[in-house]
Design an enzyme around this catalytic site. Structure first.
Site, mmCIF file in Angstrom:
data_model
loop_
_atom_site.group_PDB
_atom_site.id
_atom_site.type_symbol
_atom_site.label_atom_id
_atom_site.label_comp_id
_atom_site.label_asym_id
_atom_site.label_seq_id
_atom_site.Cartn_x
_atom_site.Cartn_y
_atom_site.Cartn_z
ATOM 1 N N ARG A 445 -47.212 7.718 -19.761
ATOM 2 C CA ARG A 445 -46.847 8.788 -18.834
ATOM 3 C C ARG A 445 -48.087 9.504 -18.305
ATOM 4 O O ARG A 445 -48.237 9.738 -17.096
ATOM 5 C CB ARG A 445 -45.916 9.771 -19.553
ATOM 6 N N HIS A 450 -51.338 9.700 -12.744
ATOM 7 C CA HIS A 450 -52.543 9.830 -11.922
ATOM 8 C C HIS A 450 -52.346 9.213 -10.541
ATOM 9 O O HIS A 450 -53.058 9.546 -9.606
ATOM 10 C CB HIS A 450 -53.734 9.154 -12.609
ATOM 11 N N ARG A 1016 -38.694 22.182 -11.275
ATOM 12 C CA ARG A 1016 -39.145 20.800 -11.496
ATOM 13 C C ARG A 1016 -39.068 20.441 -12.974
ATOM 14 O O ARG A 1016 -38.596 19.363 -13.354
ATOM 15 C CB ARG A 1016 -40.565 20.658 -10.951
ATOM 16 N N HIS A 1021 -37.326 17.177 -17.390
ATOM 17 C CA HIS A 1021 -37.145 17.098 -18.837
ATOM 18 C C HIS A 1021 -35.687 16.900 -19.239
ATOM 19 O O HIS A 1021 -35.355 17.007 -20.419
ATOM 20 C CB HIS A 1021 -37.695 18.370 -19.500
#
Length: 1120
Positions: A445, A450, A1016, A1021
């Site tokens: 993750r 990136h 977000r 999550h």
């Protein structure tokens, strides 16, 4: 009357030249002709448009040479068709079209009777511009003075030329000579339009800071960084004389008649008149020119001329204040999009070499990366459910994960573990196992977010994981981080234990599907001794290969088609039965399915000769069929050295070209039909060649045979794959399949042998996880502490009085039966939400009334009755117009549907459907948040670069005015000069300044504020699943739209995706107009999708789901 509009569009990577016409009589616009310029084949080579910052060009696939001139010459015949459509206003008049086409192209000159044309009222078939005299200036005219102007009266010219025809049929030589005036006009028109398109192609460049627009956006960006307003909308409006324009537009609007469908043309004409008056200012002033472009877009949006069945716009959208507000927003959004584009190019380090190929490669990489991120989010949610289900923060953060052990419940962890892993775990191993699972997800993750070139070897071959514990050192409590090798922990035994069990897992699958009850050991060993056979976990290396279900059912239809109405005689023998209610057939079907995926696909999609022979057979057969030979005429043969994957990519690209075009839907079916037939025939030939046709004749064994079955299996997987295997074990079958499919697509572009090998092994790991991933619990005690706990749980879904009988307990009325749906919702964490849903109304529970519905009639008789009626309709299609007969058909399918819905409810299958719907919705939302994370990186890093900062972000970080974070994780922010140092704004005043400037810039652009970061996080999550969020799913979609408000297309895509997901689950949703709901999503209607029987136009239909299920889903979407 017809009005013609020409436009060149570049849509979804395809270049089109479009002819739109507006019919005043019928008051509608039609797209008369769309000429595709790219992604077609010329000289058997695919044409693409290649763009860079200097301009565009037409090239052949895998070539970079500019072939614009050559390709445009080859496309000249398409221009002739365009001219025909421009001349003839009624496409259905074939004789007139043939006549005009013959004038333009000698090879299109057909035998036409003069009387067939002269009997027509020619003027009625001509486009409006040819109903009267047409004037034009030849391209070589020195100027546009009267002496060079040429006049054509086509109606009169045609009548005079036809009168001169003496014979029965058109004499093309004399007729062409008499019609020379029109032919010259057509050639002149084609020449000018060709030049126009070439110019459009040349100008189709990737936007850059060197372009006029790019320089303006660059200036705006400098102003923003210098804390100046980039543009003054009021000042620009005055220079543009916007007040004068809006007055003229409103006057035009008011003068128009009520429901005047030409009003939008008139408004556009008014704008064009205004543009002509200020043309010099527009040429000299870039800002004014950009303002004008946005005004055009405003009219195109609210008063479109190309949209079919459009409505007359609202005059309020012509008010100066409204236009200023929208244009101001558009300009600000344009700055944002430029920042994102430049940030993307900088991130991928291709600013100087950007072209359409590099952008396409980025698109493929990002699609794969985003799918991988989504898989990581799903896996981390399942890890959270095991360790600390109510955690609201990022469970993968090392500090958060360490703290979660304060709340861990060992018994619950072991129960959750057993649902994902076959290997047992002890309490002593829980902490190490938890850290090992985190170590399998977090590095992937943290690396993949990136969004740049990744080390795929690092992704899939992670050898170590970290464990952080508090220890007392010299009397003080300190956090100590240790590193472990996966191959030196219990995970190695777990991994190889699962690898060793692969043959046994295959045998277990055969046993559960009754294969061992109907086939002997010798017969099964014959399957496993096929030449070059070795059990493969890779399945197909070709994307878009049809599923076995499609292959078998379509194959059955072809093999057993009615001889009176033959479709294709594919010479099939193995698709002999379709009796899914028969245990023997299910065994046959399951064995064929195993052979298809484990044996056939790996060989068929890599063996050029095997695949090519099937392709050649289908294409040859198609050519031999009289009257049907055009079905596959657009499909080329497979080249001698062409790989199956390459040929399938060609077929798929051809299919995708047509799927957006309504008039070419038939061609979509041809391409899909071709793919199906290749695999149907290929599988049939494979079975016959390897003498496996005995599978078609299952025979009941007196005793099930599972001894002496030898399944050859070999793999190159090793210690380096342990971590990725652990992550895959935390994914469900759908996530694994989607990840594998994206991996197959992405790996097609790999060149390095090492990378190909890495991806191959990774796909094997996914295959291993899939093989044993959806195992269910065998004993109810694995899920519940005692019968009371089982009863309490089940009573949420089933009325208590029914719990002591089948199908909820065994025949003794005491022993609970494990329901797969209940197992599933506990495993993946949707239990809390679904319990809340079913607790909201007793009507949702299974009742005695539902059980009774299963015994009202014999459903097998109803199914047989429907099949009989359907066969009658095939033989006599006219029955669909017989009201008595259709009523009988409708009643039968209603009975079948009611039975199926009752069965789905009684067996709790709808619980599983609701679980999957919930996961699909939350996963799609998480995917959108991954896009927001990506865009935060692109925009922030571009701004930091413009500030000459030496820092870059790698995830969405908090930027607060009052409280700056002192330290950042290495996956959040890093130093360009030294990526290994810990970044701290406390120790680096310049970083503090840079982050403040970044915050102020993002605030001005209304991007990524901290309020949105919280939204977000809640979505990414999966916090909705713990039942403590306080938001409904519908409100989460609102939040996602809020987060993505910087990009109108993305924002709109959120609500569209909700519709798409519900549609895939058999429902149609319509939302209330946003202006009525303060721009929040509110459901107006949620209803079942229709399945049309007896053809699309028939009134006989059934619902895909029940109305009761729709109500359940509506409650789920709105429940907090």
């Amino acid at each position: 009357m017809w009005i013609s509009i020409k436009t060149l569009i570049h849509h979804l990577g395809v270049l089109f030249f479009c002819d739109y016409m507006y019919n005043r009589r019928e008051k509608k616009i039609i797209e008369v002709k769309t000429m595709r310029i790219t992604k077609v084949e010329v000289d058997r080579k695919k044409v693409l448009i290649s763009r860079d910052k200097n301009g565009g060009k037409l090239v052949y696939e895998n070539e970079m040479q500019d072939n614009t001139e050559q390709i445009m010459h080859h496309k000249k015949s398409s221009f002739y068709k365009s001219v025909v459509n421009k001349t003839i206003c009624r496409p259905e008049q074939k004789q007139m079209k043939k006549l005009v086409h013959g004038l333009l192209q000698e090879n299109s000159q057909e035998k036409i009777k003069v009387s067939d044309v002269t009997k027509l009222n020619i003027s009625n078939f001509l486009n409006h511009r040819f109903k009267k005299s047409l004037y034009y200036f030849p391209e070589n005219s020195p100027d546009k003075s009267e002496e060079y102007r040429i006049e054509i009266n086509l109606s009169q010219l045609l009548e005079d030329s036809l009168k001169k025809q003496q014979g029965t049929f058109i004499c093309w030589e004399s007729f062409s000579k008499d019609m020379e005036l029109y032919i010259n006009w057509a050639e002149n028109y084609i020449s000018s339009k060709t030049k126009l398109i070439k110019k459009s192609i040349r100008n189709n460049r990737i936007q850059s800071t060197e372009s006029r627009s790019g320089q303006l956006m660059d200036r705006y960006m400098k102003d923003i960084l210098n804390k100046n307003k980039p543009f003054d909308i009021q000042s620009v409006s005055e220079k543009y004389q916007l007040e004068k324009l809006t007055s003229a537009l409103k006057a035009t609007f008011k003068e128009a008649k009520k429901n005047d469908k030409e009003i939008n043309y008139k408004l556009k004409s008014t704008l064009q008149n205004h543009e002509r008056q200020i043309i010099e200012e527009l040429k000299e002033n870039s800002e004014l020119n950009q303002f004008n472009i946005e005004i055009r877009k405003h009219l195109e949006t609210y008063f479109p001329i190309k949209k079919t069945n459009r409505k007359v716009g609202d005059i309020r959208n012509l008010e100066i204040g409204e236009i200023q507000k929208i244009v101001n927003h558009r300009l600000k959004n344009k700055i944002v999009q430029r920042i994102l584009q430049e940030g993307k190019l900088a991130s991928y380090e291709i600013e100087s070499t950007v072209n359409s190929n590099s952008l396409q490669k980025i698109k493929i990489e990002e699609a794969f990366a985003l799918k991988f991120i989504n898989a990581c989010l799903f896996a981390s949610n399942n890890l959270r459910n095991m360790v600390y289900p109510v955690c609201k923060k990022d469970i993968l953060m090392i500090g958060e994960f360490k703290n979660s052990f304060k709340e861990i419940k060992h018994k619950k962890f072991i129960r959750q573990w057993s649902q994902f892993f076959s290997q047992e775990i002890t309490v002593d191993d829980i902490e190490l196992a938890s850290w090992g699972l985190r170590g399998a997800i977090a590095p992937i993750r943290n690396e993949i977010i990136h969004l740049k070139k990744h080390s795929w070897k690092k992704f899939f071959n992670n050898p170590t994981f970290k464990v952080k514990k508090s220890k007392i050192i010299n009397g003080k409590t300190k956090d100590v981080t240790s590193e472990f090798l996966y191959k030196e922990t219990l995970f190695k035994d777990y991994f190889y234990s699962e690898l060793d069990s692969v043959p046994e897992l295959i045998i277990n699958k055969m046993e559960s599907s009754k294969i061992l009850d109907y086939y002997s050991s010798d017969q099964l060993n014959q399957v496993f001794t096929i030449p070059n056979f070795e059990l493969s976990l890779l399945t197909s290396a070709v994307p878009f290969a049809p599923s076995f279900k499609r292959v078998y059912l379509k194959g059955f239809d072809y093999q057993n088609q009615d001889e009176a109405q033959p479709d294709y005689n594919l010479k099939l023998n193995i698709y002999n039965e379709k009796a899914f209610n028969s245990e023997a057939f299910q065994a046959q079907y399951s064995l064929f399915k195993m052979v298809y995926y484990q044996v056939f696909l790996p060989q068929f999609t890599t063996n050029n000769d095997l695949f090519k022979s099937s392709v050649d057979f289908i294409l040859t057969l198609n050519k031999e069929r009289k009257g049907y030979a055009k079905a596959f005429q657009d499909i080329r043969k497979m080249n001698k050295d062409e790989k199956p994957s390459e040929y399938m990519s060609y077929i798929q690209s051809q299919l995708m070209l047509y799927q957006k075009k309504q008039e070419e839907k038939e061609k979509i079916n041809h391409f899909e039909k071709f793919i199906n037939q290749v695999f149907i025939k290929g599988f049939n030939s494979f079975i016959e060649k390897n003498r496996l046709t005995y599978i078609c004749h299952p025979t009941k064994n007196t005793v099930p045979e599972n001894d002496n079955i030898e399944i050859p299996f070999h793999t190159d997987m090793d210690d380096s794959n342990i971590a990725f295997w652990l992550m895959c074990k935390l994914l469900d079958a759908k996530q694994l399949s989607e990840l594998r499919n994206e991996m197959i697509k992405f790996s097609c572009s790999l060149q390095s042998t090492e990378e190909i090998s890495t991806f191959t092994k990774a796909r094997e790991v996914i295959g291993l996880a899939l093989l044993n991933g959806e195992k269910g619990c065998n004993d109810w005690k694995e899920l519940f502490d005692d019968k009371e706990a089982w009863k309490k749980n089940m009573s949420l879904y089933v009325s208590e009085e029914l719990l002591q009988s089948l199908p909820y307990t065994q025949e003794d009325g005491q022993t609970p039966v494990i329901n797969r749906s209940i197992d599933l919702v506990k495993k993946y964490g949707t239990e809390t939400i679904l319990e809340k849903l079913f607790s909201s109304s007793d009507d949702y529970k299974v009742s005695a009334k539902d059980i009774a519905k299963l015994h009202e009639y014999d459903v097998t008789e109803k199914i047989a009755q429907q099949e009989s009626l359907h066969k009658q309709w095939i033989e006599k299609p006219g029955l669909a117009r017989d009201s008595a007969w259709t009523k009988k058909y409708q009643n039968v399918i209603n009975d079948i549907s009611n039975y199926q819905w009752a069965k789905t409810k009684v067996e709790l299958t709808q619980v599983r459907h609701l679980h999957q719907l919930t996961i699909d919705l939350l996963s799609r939302l998480a995917g959108y948040m991954s896009i927001a994370d990506r865009d935060f990186q692109f925009s922030s890093n571009y701004i930091l670069e413009r500030e000459n900062s030496e820092y870059r972000v790698t995830s969405w970080i908090l930027l607060s005015e009052n409280k700056n974070k002192n330290k950042y994780n290495d996956y959040e922010l890093y130093n360009l000069k030294n990526a290994s140092i810990k970044v701290s704004s406390k120790n680096d005043p310049q970083l503090k300044v840079d982050l403040k400037q970044l915050r102020l810039t993002l605030e001005y652009l209304e991007l990524f504020d901290n309020r949105l970061k919280e939204k977000r996080n809640n979505i990414s999550h999966f916090n909705y699943l713990n039942g403590q969020l306080g938001n409904s799913i519908l409100e989460l979609f609102d939040d996602a739209r809020d987060v993505l408000s910087y990009d109108r297309k993305l924002k709109n895509a959120v609500s569209k995706s909700l519709k798409e997901i519900l549609s895939s689950h058999g429902m149609e949703v319509t939302f209330k107009p946003l202006y009525q709901t303060n721009h929040h999503l509110k459901i107006d209607k949620l209803q079942p999708k229709k399945i049309h029987h007896l053809g699309e136009k028939s009134t006989v239909s059934s619902n895909q789901v029940s109305n009761e299920y729709c109500q359940l889903v509506r409650t789920l979407l709105t429940m907090k």
